[in-house]
Design a protein around this motif. Structure first.
Motif, mmCIF file in Angstrom:
data_model
loop_
_atom_site.group_PDB
_atom_site.id
_atom_site.type_symbol
_atom_site.label_atom_id
_atom_site.label_comp_id
_atom_site.label_asym_id
_atom_site.label_seq_id
_atom_site.Cartn_x
_atom_site.Cartn_y
_atom_site.Cartn_z
ATOM 1 N N SER A 1 0.851 -1.183 0.000
ATOM 2 C CA SER A 1 0.000 0.000 0.000
ATOM 3 C C SER A 1 0.890 1.238 0.000
ATOM 4 O O SER A 1 1.915 1.276 0.676
ATOM 5 N N PHE A 2 0.473 2.265 -0.730
ATOM 6 C CA PHE A 2 1.352 3.400 -0.952
ATOM 7 C C PHE A 2 1.450 4.334 0.254
ATOM 8 O O PHE A 2 2.464 4.982 0.470
ATOM 9 N N HIS A 3 0.363 4.442 1.046
ATOM 10 C CA HIS A 3 0.356 5.279 2.253
ATOM 11 C C HIS A 3 0.731 6.733 1.947
ATOM 12 O O HIS A 3 1.491 7.359 2.692
ATOM 13 N N LEU A 4 0.186 7.268 0.852
ATOM 14 C CA LEU A 4 0.403 8.672 0.524
ATOM 15 C C LEU A 4 -0.746 9.515 1.064
ATOM 16 O O LEU A 4 -1.904 9.064 1.113
ATOM 17 N N LEU A 5 -0.443 10.726 1.473
ATOM 18 C CA LEU A 5 -1.489 11.649 1.920
ATOM 19 C C LEU A 5 -2.195 12.200 0.682
ATOM 20 O O LEU A 5 -1.562 12.814 -0.179
ATOM 21 N N PRO A 6 -3.515 11.994 0.560
ATOM 22 C CA PRO A 6 -4.202 12.297 -0.701
ATOM 23 C C PRO A 6 -4.265 13.766 -1.062
ATOM 24 O O PRO A 6 -4.390 14.106 -2.235
ATOM 25 N N HIS A 7 -4.216 14.635 -0.075
ATOM 26 C CA HIS A 7 -4.336 16.074 -0.345
ATOM 27 C C HIS A 7 -2.981 16.779 -0.341
ATOM 28 O O HIS A 7 -2.913 18.008 -0.256
ATOM 29 N N ARG A 8 -1.917 15.998 -0.435
ATOM 30 C CA ARG A 8 -0.564 16.539 -0.535
ATOM 31 C C ARG A 8 0.030 16.156 -1.879
ATOM 32 O O ARG A 8 -0.198 15.055 -2.381
ATOM 33 N N LEU B 1 -1.234 15.532 -7.406
ATOM 34 C CA LEU B 1 -1.838 14.897 -6.247
ATOM 35 C C LEU B 1 -1.968 13.398 -6.510
ATOM 36 O O LEU B 1 -2.130 12.969 -7.662
ATOM 37 N N PRO B 2 -1.910 12.550 -5.471
ATOM 38 C CA PRO B 2 -1.988 11.107 -5.679
ATOM 39 C C PRO B 2 -3.206 10.658 -6.488
ATOM 40 O O PRO B 2 -3.106 9.725 -7.302
ATOM 41 N N GLY B 3 -4.337 11.326 -6.291
ATOM 42 C CA GLY B 3 -5.547 10.929 -7.007
ATOM 43 C C GLY B 3 -5.480 11.128 -8.506
ATOM 44 O O GLY B 3 -6.296 10.564 -9.247
ATOM 45 N N THR B 4 -4.537 11.916 -8.981
ATOM 46 C CA THR B 4 -4.384 12.156 -10.419
ATOM 47 C C THR B 4 -3.285 11.294 -11.030
ATOM 48 O O THR B 4 -2.985 11.430 -12.210
ATOM 49 N N ARG C 1 2.125 6.379 -8.179
ATOM 50 C CA ARG C 1 1.993 6.518 -6.720
ATOM 51 C C ARG C 1 3.026 5.655 -5.991
ATOM 52 O O ARG C 1 3.608 6.087 -4.994
ATOM 53 N N GLN C 2 3.269 4.456 -6.528
ATOM 54 C CA GLN C 2 4.281 3.622 -5.882
ATOM 55 C C GLN C 2 5.661 4.239 -6.054
ATOM 56 O O GLN C 2 6.502 4.157 -5.153
ATOM 57 N N ARG C 3 5.911 4.882 -7.181
ATOM 58 C CA ARG C 3 7.204 5.537 -7.371
ATOM 59 C C ARG C 3 7.369 6.743 -6.442
ATOM 60 O O ARG C 3 8.483 7.037 -5.987
ATOM 61 N N VAL C 4 6.273 7.437 -6.139
ATOM 62 C CA VAL C 4 6.349 8.494 -5.123
ATOM 63 C C VAL C 4 6.722 7.876 -3.779
ATOM 64 O O VAL C 4 7.557 8.416 -3.029
ATOM 65 N N CYS D 1 11.665 -3.548 0.766
ATOM 66 C CA CYS D 1 10.405 -3.506 0.010
ATOM 67 C C CYS D 1 9.581 -4.758 0.296
ATOM 68 O O CYS D 1 10.062 -5.880 0.131
ATOM 69 N N ASP D 2 8.324 -4.554 0.703
ATOM 70 C CA ASP D 2 7.428 -5.656 1.042
ATOM 71 C C ASP D 2 6.310 -5.733 0.006
ATOM 72 O O ASP D 2 5.428 -4.880 -0.032
ATOM 73 N N GLU D 3 6.356 -6.761 -0.844
ATOM 74 C CA GLU D 3 5.358 -6.957 -1.912
ATOM 75 C C GLU D 3 5.101 -5.643 -2.654
ATOM 76 O O GLU D 3 3.955 -5.184 -2.761
ATOM 77 N N PRO D 4 6.126 -4.997 -3.199
ATOM 78 C CA PRO D 4 5.973 -3.637 -3.720
ATOM 79 C C PRO D 4 5.102 -3.527 -4.959
ATOM 80 O O PRO D 4 4.680 -2.421 -5.309
#
Length: 236
Positions: A103-110, A150-153, A159-162, A177-180
Protein backbone atom coordinates in the motif's frame (compact mmCIF):
# COMPACT_ATOMS: atom_id res chain seq x y z
CA UNK A 1 61.32 7.25 -0.13
CA UNK A 2 57.56 7.21 -0.69
CA UNK A 3 55.35 5.82 2.02
CA UNK A 4 53.07 3.03 0.87
CA UNK A 5 49.36 3.83 0.79
CA UNK A 6 47.33 2.13 3.46
CA UNK A 7 45.08 -0.62 2.09
CA UNK A 8 41.43 0.37 1.68
CA UNK A 9 39.16 -0.94 4.41
CA UNK A 10 36.04 -2.62 3.04
CA UNK A 11 32.80 -1.26 4.49
CA UNK A 12 30.79 -3.62 6.69
CA UNK A 13 27.83 -5.44 5.17
CA UNK A 14 24.56 -3.54 5.19
CA UNK A 15 22.90 -6.61 6.76
CA UNK A 16 24.66 -9.25 8.83
CA UNK A 17 22.44 -11.79 10.59
CA UNK A 18 24.21 -14.34 12.75
CA UNK A 19 21.93 -17.01 14.21
CA UNK A 20 18.99 -14.58 14.30
CA UNK A 21 15.69 -16.21 15.26
CA UNK A 22 12.29 -15.21 16.60
CA UNK A 23 10.12 -17.31 18.89
CA UNK A 24 6.77 -16.14 20.21
CA UNK A 25 5.99 -17.15 23.79
CA UNK A 26 3.10 -19.50 24.44
CA UNK A 27 2.18 -23.04 25.33
CA UNK A 28 3.88 -24.32 23.32
CA UNK A 29 6.15 -21.50 22.05
CA UNK A 30 5.89 -20.81 18.31
CA UNK A 31 9.10 -20.39 16.31
CA UNK A 32 8.40 -17.94 13.47
CA UNK A 33 12.02 -17.78 12.31
CA UNK A 34 14.63 -20.45 13.04
CA UNK A 35 18.21 -19.27 13.70
CA UNK A 36 19.31 -17.69 10.44
CA UNK A 37 22.51 -16.37 8.88
CA UNK A 38 22.27 -13.80 6.10
CA UNK A 39 24.73 -11.26 4.69
CA UNK A 40 23.78 -8.49 2.27
CA UNK A 41 26.60 -6.30 0.99
CA UNK A 42 26.36 -2.70 -0.11
CA UNK A 43 24.87 -2.40 -3.59
CA UNK A 44 23.29 -5.86 -3.65
CA UNK A 45 19.76 -6.57 -4.90
CA UNK A 46 18.27 -9.51 -2.99
CA UNK A 47 14.83 -11.10 -3.23
CA UNK A 48 13.33 -13.17 -0.41
CA UNK A 49 10.54 -15.43 -1.63
CA UNK A 50 8.14 -17.77 0.09
CA UNK A 51 4.47 -18.64 0.50
CA UNK A 52 2.08 -17.04 2.98
CA UNK A 53 2.89 -18.02 6.56
CA UNK A 54 6.48 -18.92 5.71
CA UNK A 55 8.08 -16.28 7.96
CA UNK A 56 8.52 -13.43 5.45
CA UNK A 57 6.74 -10.89 7.65
CA UNK A 58 8.75 -11.92 10.70
CA UNK A 59 11.99 -11.48 8.75
CA UNK A 60 10.81 -8.10 7.45
CA UNK A 61 10.00 -6.87 10.96
CA UNK A 62 13.41 -7.97 12.25
CA UNK A 63 15.34 -6.45 9.34
CA UNK A 64 13.36 -3.22 9.60
CA UNK A 65 14.01 -2.94 13.36
CA UNK A 66 10.26 -3.17 13.98
CA UNK A 67 10.81 -6.22 16.20
CA UNK A 68 13.74 -7.75 18.08
CA UNK A 69 15.13 -11.27 17.73
CA UNK A 70 14.98 -13.73 20.59
CA UNK A 71 18.30 -15.29 19.52
CA UNK A 72 21.33 -14.20 17.54
CA UNK A 73 22.90 -10.93 16.49
CA UNK A 74 21.78 -8.42 13.83
CA UNK A 75 24.25 -5.81 12.60
CA UNK A 76 23.06 -3.02 10.32
CA UNK A 77 25.96 -1.14 8.70
CA UNK A 78 28.21 -2.74 11.30
CA UNK A 79 26.08 -1.50 14.22
CA UNK A 80 24.97 -4.15 16.71
CA UNK A 81 21.24 -3.40 16.86
CA UNK A 82 20.74 -5.61 19.90
CA UNK A 83 22.76 -3.20 22.05
CA UNK A 84 20.51 -0.21 21.28
CA UNK A 85 17.77 1.31 23.37
CA UNK A 86 14.32 1.78 21.78
CA UNK A 87 14.93 5.42 20.90
CA UNK A 88 18.30 4.61 19.36
CA UNK A 89 16.71 1.84 17.29
CA UNK A 90 14.05 4.26 16.02
CA UNK A 91 16.71 6.80 15.06
CA UNK A 92 18.79 4.15 13.28
CA UNK A 93 15.71 2.89 11.44
CA UNK A 94 14.77 6.39 10.27
CA UNK A 95 18.27 7.16 9.00
CA UNK A 96 19.39 3.85 7.55
CA UNK A 97 16.23 2.09 6.24
CA UNK A 98 13.73 3.17 3.61
CA UNK A 99 10.47 1.21 3.50
CA UNK A 100 8.28 0.51 0.46
CA UNK A 101 5.03 -1.35 1.13
CA UNK A 102 2.29 -2.88 -1.00
CA UNK A 103 0.00 0.00 0.00
CA UNK A 104 1.35 3.40 -0.95
CA UNK A 105 0.36 5.28 2.25
CA UNK A 106 0.40 8.67 0.52
CA UNK A 107 -1.49 11.65 1.92
CA UNK A 108 -4.20 12.30 -0.70
CA UNK A 109 -4.34 16.07 -0.34
CA UNK A 110 -0.56 16.54 -0.54
CA UNK A 111 1.43 16.77 -3.76
CA UNK A 112 4.09 14.26 -4.70
CA UNK A 113 6.75 16.72 -3.54
CA UNK A 114 5.00 17.33 -0.21
CA UNK A 115 4.59 13.60 0.46
CA UNK A 116 8.33 13.13 -0.02
CA UNK A 117 9.17 16.22 2.03
CA UNK A 118 7.30 14.86 5.04
CA UNK A 119 9.70 11.94 5.38
CA UNK A 120 12.45 14.47 6.06
CA UNK A 121 10.41 16.36 8.65
CA UNK A 122 10.05 13.19 10.71
CA UNK A 123 13.77 12.51 10.31
CA UNK A 124 14.70 16.05 11.44
CA UNK A 125 16.46 16.93 8.18
CA UNK A 126 17.45 20.64 8.14
CA UNK A 127 14.69 22.70 6.52
CA UNK A 128 17.03 24.41 4.05
CA UNK A 129 17.93 21.12 2.31
CA UNK A 130 14.53 19.41 2.24
CA UNK A 131 13.08 20.66 -1.03
CA UNK A 132 16.20 19.99 -3.08
CA UNK A 133 16.43 16.46 -1.64
CA UNK A 134 12.73 15.77 -2.36
CA UNK A 135 13.06 16.94 -5.96
CA UNK A 136 16.19 14.83 -6.45
CA UNK A 137 14.43 11.73 -5.05
CA UNK A 138 11.49 12.25 -7.41
CA UNK A 139 13.91 12.68 -10.30
CA UNK A 140 15.60 9.39 -9.38
CA UNK A 141 12.29 7.54 -9.78
CA UNK A 142 11.43 9.30 -13.05
CA UNK A 143 8.84 11.72 -11.64
CA UNK A 144 10.67 15.01 -11.90
CA UNK A 145 7.82 16.25 -14.10
CA UNK A 146 5.06 15.26 -11.62
CA UNK A 147 6.18 17.04 -8.47
CA UNK A 148 2.94 19.07 -8.15
CA UNK A 149 0.59 16.16 -8.88
CA UNK A 150 -1.84 14.90 -6.25
CA UNK A 151 -1.99 11.11 -5.68
CA UNK A 152 -5.55 10.93 -7.01
CA UNK A 153 -4.38 12.16 -10.42
CA UNK A 154 -1.58 9.58 -10.70
CA UNK A 155 -1.52 5.97 -11.86
CA UNK A 156 -0.84 3.19 -9.38
CA UNK A 157 2.69 2.87 -10.69
CA UNK A 158 3.32 6.58 -10.28
CA UNK A 159 1.99 6.52 -6.72
CA UNK A 160 4.28 3.62 -5.88
CA UNK A 161 7.20 5.54 -7.37
CA UNK A 162 6.35 8.49 -5.12
CA UNK A 163 6.44 6.05 -2.20
CA UNK A 164 9.86 4.85 -3.40
CA UNK A 165 11.09 8.46 -3.62
CA UNK A 166 9.87 9.02 -0.07
CA UNK A 167 11.84 5.95 1.03
CA UNK A 168 14.96 7.18 -0.79
CA UNK A 169 14.93 10.83 0.24
CA UNK A 170 16.99 10.35 3.39
CA UNK A 171 19.60 8.34 1.43
CA UNK A 172 19.18 5.14 3.46
CA UNK A 173 21.66 2.29 3.47
CA UNK A 174 18.86 -0.20 2.73
CA UNK A 175 15.68 -0.03 0.67
CA UNK A 176 13.38 -2.65 2.23
CA UNK A 177 10.41 -3.51 0.01
CA UNK A 178 7.43 -5.66 1.04
CA UNK A 179 5.36 -6.96 -1.91
CA UNK A 180 5.97 -3.64 -3.72
CA UNK A 181 3.97 -4.59 -6.82
CA UNK A 182 1.10 -6.34 -5.04
CA UNK A 183 -1.43 -3.56 -5.81
CA UNK A 184 -0.32 -2.94 -9.40
CA UNK A 185 -1.34 -4.24 -12.80
CA UNK A 186 1.34 -5.86 -14.94
CA UNK A 187 2.27 -2.70 -16.86
CA UNK A 188 2.67 -0.57 -13.71
CA UNK A 189 4.44 -3.42 -11.92
CA UNK A 190 6.98 -3.65 -14.73
CA UNK A 191 7.57 0.11 -14.58
CA UNK A 192 8.29 -0.09 -10.84
CA UNK A 193 10.60 -3.07 -11.28
CA UNK A 194 12.45 -1.21 -14.03
CA UNK A 195 12.96 1.62 -11.55
CA UNK A 196 14.39 -0.87 -9.02
CA UNK A 197 16.80 -2.07 -11.73
CA UNK A 198 17.91 1.52 -12.28
CA UNK A 199 18.38 2.18 -8.56
CA UNK A 200 20.41 -1.00 -8.24
CA UNK A 201 22.59 0.13 -11.14
CA UNK A 202 23.20 3.39 -9.24
CA UNK A 203 24.49 1.50 -6.20
CA UNK A 204 21.46 1.35 -3.92
CA UNK A 205 21.02 -1.73 -1.73
CA UNK A 206 17.61 -3.36 -2.22
CA UNK A 207 15.93 -6.22 -0.40
CA UNK A 208 12.54 -7.20 -1.82
CA UNK A 209 10.23 -9.59 0.01
CA UNK A 210 7.73 -11.19 -2.38
CA UNK A 211 5.72 -14.28 -3.19
CA UNK A 212 5.82 -13.43 -6.92
CA UNK A 213 8.52 -15.31 -8.88
CA UNK A 214 8.43 -12.65 -11.63
CA UNK A 215 9.41 -9.97 -9.11
CA UNK A 216 12.07 -12.18 -7.55
CA UNK A 217 13.61 -12.95 -10.94
CA UNK A 218 14.66 -9.31 -11.35
CA UNK A 219 17.01 -9.50 -8.34
CA UNK A 220 20.66 -10.52 -8.70
CA UNK A 221 20.37 -12.94 -5.76
CA UNK A 222 17.46 -14.90 -4.31
CA UNK A 223 16.78 -16.80 -1.11
CA UNK A 224 13.67 -18.70 -0.08
CA UNK A 225 11.94 -18.91 3.28
CA UNK A 226 9.75 -21.90 4.16
CA UNK A 227 8.45 -22.84 7.60
CA UNK A 228 10.67 -20.18 9.13
CA UNK A 229 13.86 -21.50 7.54
CA UNK A 230 15.92 -19.47 5.07
CA UNK A 231 17.60 -21.34 2.22
CA UNK A 232 19.49 -20.43 -0.95
CA UNK A 233 18.23 -21.90 -4.27
CA UNK A 234 21.06 -24.45 -4.17
CA UNK A 235 19.83 -25.73 -0.79
CA UNK A 236 16.15 -26.06 -1.74
Amino acid sequence: MTAEAAPAIAPPPVIALRGVGRTHPGRPPVTALHPTDLTVHRGEYLAVTGPSGSGKSTLLHLLGLLDTPTTGRYELDGIDTGSLRDRERSTLRGRRIGFVFQSFHLLPHRTAEENVLLAQVYNRTPRRTRRAAALEALRLVGLGHRTDALPGTMSGGERQRVAIARALVNRPSLLLCDEPTGNLDSANADAVLARFDALHAQGFTLLVITHDPTVAARAERRVTIRDGRLTTPEEV
